[in-house]
Design a protein around this motif. Structure first.
Motif, PDB file in Angstrom:
ATOM      1  N   VAL A  86      11.244 -22.951 -89.105  1.00  0.00           N
ATOM      2  CA  VAL A  86      11.783 -24.225 -89.577  1.00  0.00           C
ATOM      3  C   VAL A  86      13.309 -24.220 -89.502  1.00  0.00           C
ATOM      4  O   VAL A  86      13.914 -25.213 -89.096  1.00  0.00           O
ATOM      5  CB  VAL A  86      11.279 -24.557 -91.005  1.00  0.00           C
ATOM      6  N   GLU A  87      13.942 -23.125 -89.869  1.00  0.00           N
ATOM      7  CA  GLU A  87      15.405 -23.019 -89.769  1.00  0.00           C
ATOM      8  C   GLU A  87      15.878 -23.287 -88.355  1.00  0.00           C
ATOM      9  O   GLU A  87      16.877 -23.984 -88.143  1.00  0.00           O
ATOM     10  CB  GLU A  87      15.868 -21.607 -90.152  1.00  0.00           C
ATOM     11  N   ARG A  88      15.188 -22.749 -87.384  1.00  0.00           N
ATOM     12  CA  ARG A  88      15.577 -22.888 -85.978  1.00  0.00           C
ATOM     13  C   ARG A  88      15.087 -24.193 -85.361  1.00  0.00           C
ATOM     14  O   ARG A  88      15.468 -24.511 -84.245  1.00  0.00           O
ATOM     15  CB  ARG A  88      15.018 -21.718 -85.165  1.00  0.00           C
ATOM     16  N   ASP A  89      14.205 -24.893 -86.050  1.00  0.00           N
ATOM     17  CA  ASP A  89      13.598 -26.117 -85.506  1.00  0.00           C
ATOM     18  C   ASP A  89      13.018 -25.812 -84.124  1.00  0.00           C
ATOM     19  O   ASP A  89      13.290 -26.503 -83.138  1.00  0.00           O
ATOM     20  CB  ASP A  89      14.627 -27.256 -85.450  1.00  0.00           C
ATOM     21  N   GLU A  90      12.205 -24.764 -84.077  1.00  0.00           N
ATOM     22  CA  GLU A  90      11.668 -24.288 -82.810  1.00  0.00           C
ATOM     23  C   GLU A  90      10.846 -25.365 -82.109  1.00  0.00           C
ATOM     24  O   GLU A  90      10.023 -26.042 -82.725  1.00  0.00           O
ATOM     25  CB  GLU A  90      10.838 -23.021 -83.027  1.00  0.00           C
ATOM     26  N   GLY A  91      11.075 -25.496 -80.841  1.00  0.00           N
ATOM     27  CA  GLY A  91      10.449 -26.535 -80.042  1.00  0.00           C
ATOM     28  C   GLY A  91       8.932 -26.485 -79.997  1.00  0.00           C
ATOM     29  O   GLY A  91       8.283 -27.521 -79.910  1.00  0.00           O
ATOM     30  N   LEU A  92       8.356 -25.309 -80.047  1.00  0.00           N
ATOM     31  CA  LEU A  92       6.901 -25.187 -79.970  1.00  0.00           C
ATOM     32  C   LEU A  92       6.221 -25.236 -81.330  1.00  0.00           C
ATOM     33  O   LEU A  92       5.002 -25.115 -81.408  1.00  0.00           O
ATOM     34  CB  LEU A  92       6.513 -23.896 -79.244  1.00  0.00           C
ATOM     35  N   TYR A  93       6.968 -25.447 -82.388  1.00  0.00           N
ATOM     36  CA  TYR A  93       6.386 -25.530 -83.731  1.00  0.00           C
ATOM     37  C   TYR A  93       5.475 -26.749 -83.830  1.00  0.00           C
ATOM     38  O   TYR A  93       4.302 -26.625 -84.118  1.00  0.00           O
ATOM     39  CB  TYR A  93       7.507 -25.556 -84.776  1.00  0.00           C
ATOM     40  N   GLY A  94       5.977 -27.926 -83.608  1.00  0.00           N
ATOM     41  CA  GLY A  94       5.169 -29.128 -83.488  1.00  0.00           C
ATOM     42  C   GLY A  94       4.595 -29.742 -84.746  1.00  0.00           C
ATOM     43  O   GLY A  94       4.110 -30.870 -84.710  1.00  0.00           O
ATOM     44  N   VAL A  95       4.623 -29.048 -85.860  1.00  0.00           N
ATOM     45  CA  VAL A  95       4.072 -29.611 -87.098  1.00  0.00           C
ATOM     46  C   VAL A  95       4.920 -30.794 -87.564  1.00  0.00           C
ATOM     47  O   VAL A  95       4.388 -31.781 -88.080  1.00  0.00           O
ATOM     48  CB  VAL A  95       3.947 -28.531 -88.198  1.00  0.00           C
ATOM     49  N   ASP A  96       6.223 -30.720 -87.356  1.00  0.00           N
ATOM     50  CA  ASP A  96       7.096 -31.833 -87.725  1.00  0.00           C
ATOM     51  C   ASP A  96       6.745 -33.082 -86.919  1.00  0.00           C
ATOM     52  O   ASP A  96       6.665 -34.186 -87.471  1.00  0.00           O
ATOM     53  CB  ASP A  96       8.574 -31.458 -87.576  1.00  0.00           C
ATOM     54  N   GLU A  97       6.493 -32.924 -85.634  1.00  0.00           N
ATOM     55  CA  GLU A  97       6.078 -34.068 -84.820  1.00  0.00           C
ATOM     56  C   GLU A  97       4.682 -34.562 -85.209  1.00  0.00           C
ATOM     57  O   GLU A  97       4.426 -35.765 -85.192  1.00  0.00           O
ATOM     58  CB  GLU A  97       6.095 -33.715 -83.329  1.00  0.00           C
ATOM     59  N   THR A  98       3.798 -33.652 -85.574  1.00  0.00           N
ATOM     60  CA  THR A  98       2.450 -34.052 -85.981  1.00  0.00           C
ATOM     61  C   THR A  98       2.502 -34.918 -87.237  1.00  0.00           C
ATOM     62  O   THR A  98       1.799 -35.933 -87.332  1.00  0.00           O
ATOM     63  CB  THR A  98       1.570 -32.804 -86.218  1.00  0.00           C
ATOM     64  N   MET A  99       3.351 -34.555 -88.182  1.00  0.00           N
ATOM     65  CA  MET A  99       3.516 -35.392 -89.379  1.00  0.00           C
ATOM     66  C   MET A  99       4.070 -36.755 -89.001  1.00  0.00           C
ATOM     67  O   MET A  99       3.638 -37.781 -89.530  1.00  0.00           O
ATOM     68  CB  MET A  99       4.428 -34.704 -90.398  1.00  0.00           C
ATOM     69  N   ALA A 100       5.011 -36.775 -88.071  1.00  0.00           N
ATOM     70  CA  ALA A 100       5.597 -38.041 -87.633  1.00  0.00           C
ATOM     71  C   ALA A 100       4.541 -38.916 -86.956  1.00  0.00           C
ATOM     72  O   ALA A 100       4.508 -40.135 -87.159  1.00  0.00           O
ATOM     73  CB  ALA A 100       6.765 -37.776 -86.680  1.00  0.00           C
ATOM     74  N   LEU A 101       3.673 -38.325 -86.185  1.00  0.00           N
ATOM     75  CA  LEU A 101       2.642 -39.093 -85.490  1.00  0.00           C
ATOM     76  C   LEU A 101       1.669 -39.762 -86.458  1.00  0.00           C
ATOM     77  O   LEU A 101       1.116 -40.818 -86.151  1.00  0.00           O
ATOM     78  CB  LEU A 101       1.896 -38.203 -84.499  1.00  0.00           C
ATOM     79  N   SER A 102       1.506 -39.181 -87.630  1.00  0.00           N
ATOM     80  CA  SER A 102       0.646 -39.834 -88.625  1.00  0.00           C
ATOM     81  C   SER A 102       1.250 -41.162 -89.078  1.00  0.00           C
ATOM     82  O   SER A 102       0.532 -42.071 -89.478  1.00  0.00           O
ATOM     83  CB  SER A 102       0.400 -38.915 -89.830  1.00  0.00           C
ATOM     84  N   ILE A 103       2.562 -41.278 -88.992  1.00  0.00           N
ATOM     85  CA  ILE A 103       3.248 -42.521 -89.355  1.00  0.00           C
ATOM     86  C   ILE A 103       3.173 -43.521 -88.205  1.00  0.00           C
ATOM     87  O   ILE A 103       2.823 -44.678 -88.412  1.00  0.00           O
ATOM     88  CB  ILE A 103       4.721 -42.250 -89.743  1.00  0.00           C
ATOM     89  N   VAL A 104       3.473 -43.086 -86.998  1.00  0.00           N
ATOM     90  CA  VAL A 104       3.506 -44.027 -85.879  1.00  0.00           C
ATOM     91  C   VAL A 104       2.116 -44.560 -85.550  1.00  0.00           C
ATOM     92  O   VAL A 104       1.982 -45.658 -85.001  1.00  0.00           O
ATOM     93  CB  VAL A 104       4.164 -43.444 -84.611  1.00  0.00           C
TER      94      VAL A 104
END
Length: 169
Positions: A86-104
């Motif tokens: 999370v500190e590095r905001d690693e590109g392959l993490y994807g959980v942050d985008e998955t949470m965002a997709l629940s909104i869109v």
């Protein structure tokens, strides 16, 4: 008496403000997304759409969860390897985008395309949130703010009278 959903919405908006995100900043992203499609879209109209998206409980929950995870990462209280990821905001993490997709997902496929575009170009407040300043973590928040803007833009597109079906011949 304040309804629980109203209190949760107010808390969500307050947390966004604490993290440096105003409703106007999100509304400016909505205008960025819709300026070529909705003539004379005002900041007030865009902000109203943002507020409508923020009335959804699942949106409130996603934002509060994401902000809490960002704060925990800033305090170094996440377990490894999650802390480093999370500190590095690693590109392959994807959980942050998955949470965002629940909104869109709330406003259909246009929400997805809006989100993909805005996440790629990172205009306005998104550039600031994605700056990766030392000690400040917005791994989740930048994606969630982009998702709210994408959903609000999609909501406006769905309501745009110029896009309504005309009667069949």
């Amino acid at each position: 008496m304040t309804k629980p959903t109203t209190a949760l919405r107010e808390r969500t908006i307050d947390l966004l403000k604490q993290r440096g995100v105003s409703l106007d900043a999100i509304a400016e992203l909505v205008i960025f997304l819709q300026k070529d499609y909705i003539q004379d879209l005002t900041l007030a109209e865009a902000k109203d759409s943002v507020q409508n998206v923020l009335r959804k409980r699942e949106v409130q929950n996603a934002i509060i969860t994401g902000i809490q995870l960002d704060i925990a990462a800033e305090k170094h209280t996440l377990l490894e390897p999650l802390q480093t990821i999370v500190e590095r905001d690693e590109g392959l993490y994807g959980v942050d985008e998955t949470m965002a997709l629940s909104i869109v997902d709330i406003y259909g496929s246009i929400g997805f395309t809006n989100y993909g575009y805005i996440d790629r170009v990172k205009p306005g407040i998104l550039a600031h949130l994605n700056a990766h300043e030392p000690g400040i973590i917005h791994t989740f928040l930048d994606d969630l703010v982009g998702a709210v803007a994408a959903a609000a833009a999609a909501r406006l597109a769905h309501d745009d009278r110029s896009e309504q079906d005309t009667p069949f011949q």
